[in-house]
Design a protein around this motif. Structure first.
Motif, PDB file in Angstrom:
ATOM      1  N   PRO A   1      -4.913  -0.298   0.743  1.00  9.19           N
ATOM      2  CA  PRO A   1      -5.375  -1.424  -0.078  1.00  9.19           C
ATOM      3  C   PRO A   1      -5.879  -1.036  -1.463  1.00  9.19           C
ATOM      4  CG  PRO A   1      -6.113  -1.712   2.172  1.00  9.19           C
ATOM      5  CD  PRO A   1      -5.490  -0.348   2.100  1.00  9.19           C
ATOM      6  N   ARG A   2      -6.640   0.059  -1.541  1.00 10.83           N
ATOM      7  CA  ARG A   2      -7.219   0.447  -2.833  1.00 10.83           C
ATOM      8  C   ARG A   2      -6.162   0.939  -3.821  1.00 10.83           C
ATOM      9  NH1 ARG A   2      -7.423   6.021  -2.744  1.00 10.83           N
ATOM     10  NH2 ARG A   2      -7.386   6.998  -0.677  1.00 10.83           N
ATOM     11  N   GLU A   3      -4.945   1.225  -3.336  1.00  7.23           N
ATOM     12  CA  GLU A   3      -3.901   1.756  -4.210  1.00  7.23           C
ATOM     13  C   GLU A   3      -2.767   0.762  -4.464  1.00  7.23           C
ATOM     14  OE1 GLU A   3      -2.548   5.483  -2.619  1.00  7.23           O
ATOM     15  OE2 GLU A   3      -4.301   6.564  -3.360  1.00  7.23           O
ATOM     16  N   ILE A   4      -2.957  -0.493  -4.076  1.00  9.39           N
ATOM     17  CA  ILE A   4      -1.908  -1.488  -4.326  1.00  9.39           C
ATOM     18  C   ILE A   4      -1.721  -1.642  -5.838  1.00  9.39           C
ATOM     19  CG2 ILE A   4      -1.252  -3.917  -4.129  1.00  9.39           C
ATOM     20  CD1 ILE A   4      -2.787  -4.033  -1.508  1.00  9.39           C
ATOM     21  N   PRO A   5      -0.534  -1.332  -6.350  1.00 13.38           N
ATOM     22  CA  PRO A   5      -0.314  -1.438  -7.794  1.00 13.38           C
ATOM     23  C   PRO A   5       0.071  -2.863  -8.193  1.00 13.38           C
ATOM     24  CG  PRO A   5       1.639  -0.548  -6.767  1.00 13.38           C
ATOM     25  CD  PRO A   5       0.631  -0.767  -5.653  1.00 13.38           C
TER      26      PRO A   5
END
Length: 207
Positions: free
Chosen positions: A140-144
Motif C-alpha cells: 500500500p505505501r508504494e502504490i504509484p
C-alpha cells in the motif's frame, strides 16, 4: 502520493429504488470490504465530496483516508466504480481496505513524456504505445500514481519493454517482462521509400 480524506456514512438504503432516492439526495451508495472484513459494509458518500477527487485523475491509484461511521479511519482504494452508460454518473463505488504489509493489486497508468521532442519522431518515425497501463501487486505505501516513461532519447527502431519500467521495489507483475510498452517505428513515408528501393534493386538484379 497524499491520502484523500473522505467521510463514509452508514447506509441503510438497499435495493434499486432506495438507492435511487439516495442518489437524488446527493449521495452515492458504496461498500467497504477487505482482508479484515468478514463481509462488505454498506456505506454512502456525499457526491460533492467524492466526485471532485476522481475528475481528471486515474482513480485506480487514489488512496483514501476514509473516516467510518464509528469515527475510526481506514486507508482504502477504489476497487470498482459503476457508472451510468448514458450520463456517466457514478452509481456505486466499491472501496477496498488497505492493510499495512499486505500487497494489493492495482492497475497503474503508463504516462509517456517527451513525445514532442522524441529523436525518432523528429527523424520521421512514429511513436506507438502498445500498453496503456500495467497491473501490479504492490505494498500500500508504494502504490504509484502512475509510471512515467521519458521517450525523448528514443530513436527509430528503439523500444521500451515492461522490464524497463521503473516500478516500486515491492511491485510484482504477471505479464511477460519482454512485452513492448512503446516503440518508435519507421514512418509511412520512410517505409514506402524503403520498399521502393528494395523493389528497384530487385528489378535491377532481374534485368
Amino acid at each position: 502520493m497524499d491520502l484523500v480524506r473522505l467521510n463514509l456514512e452508514k447506509r441503510d438504503a438497499v435495493g434499486k429504488e432506495a438507492c435511487g432516492r439516495l442518489r437524488r439526495s446527493g449521495y452515492i451508495p458504496a461498500v467497504l470490504y477487505g482482508p479484515d472484513y468478514r463481509e462488505a459494509v454498506s456505506v454512502q458518500v456525499k457526491a460533492e465530496d467524492f466526485l471532485p477527487n476522481i475528475r481528471g485523475t486515474h482513480w485506480n491509484t487514489l488512496k483514501f483516508d476514509a473516516v467510518l461511521p464509528d469515527g475510526s479511519s481506514e486507508m482504502c482504494i477504489i476497487r470498482d466504480m459503476n457508472r451510468n452508460y448514458v450520463s456517466d454518473d457514478v452509481l456505486h463505488v466499491d472501496f477496498y481496505q488497505l492493510v499495512k504489509g499486505h500487497k494489493v493489486s492495482v492497475k497503474v497508468p503508463i504516462e509517456i513524456v517527451g513525445k514532442e521532442t522524441c529523436a525518432g519522431v523528429k527523424a520521421g518515425g512514429l511513436l506507438e504505445q502498445r500498453i496503456l497501463d500495467i497491473e501490479i501487486n504492490v505494498l500500500p505505501r508504494e502504490i504509484p500514481e502512475n509510471v512515467v516513461l521519458n521517450v525523448e532519447s528514443m530513436n527509430v527502431g528503439d523500444s521500451i519493454t515492461l522490464a524497463d519500467l521503473d516500478l516500486p521495489e515491492s511491485a510484482e507483475m504477471d505479464k511477460d517482462p519482454s512485452e513492448i510498452v512503446v516503440e518508435v517505428v519507421h514512418g509511412k513515408a520512410a517505409s514506402s521509400e524503403e520498399v521502393s528501393e528494395e523493389e528497384e534493386e530487385a528489378a535491377e538484379e532481374m534485368a
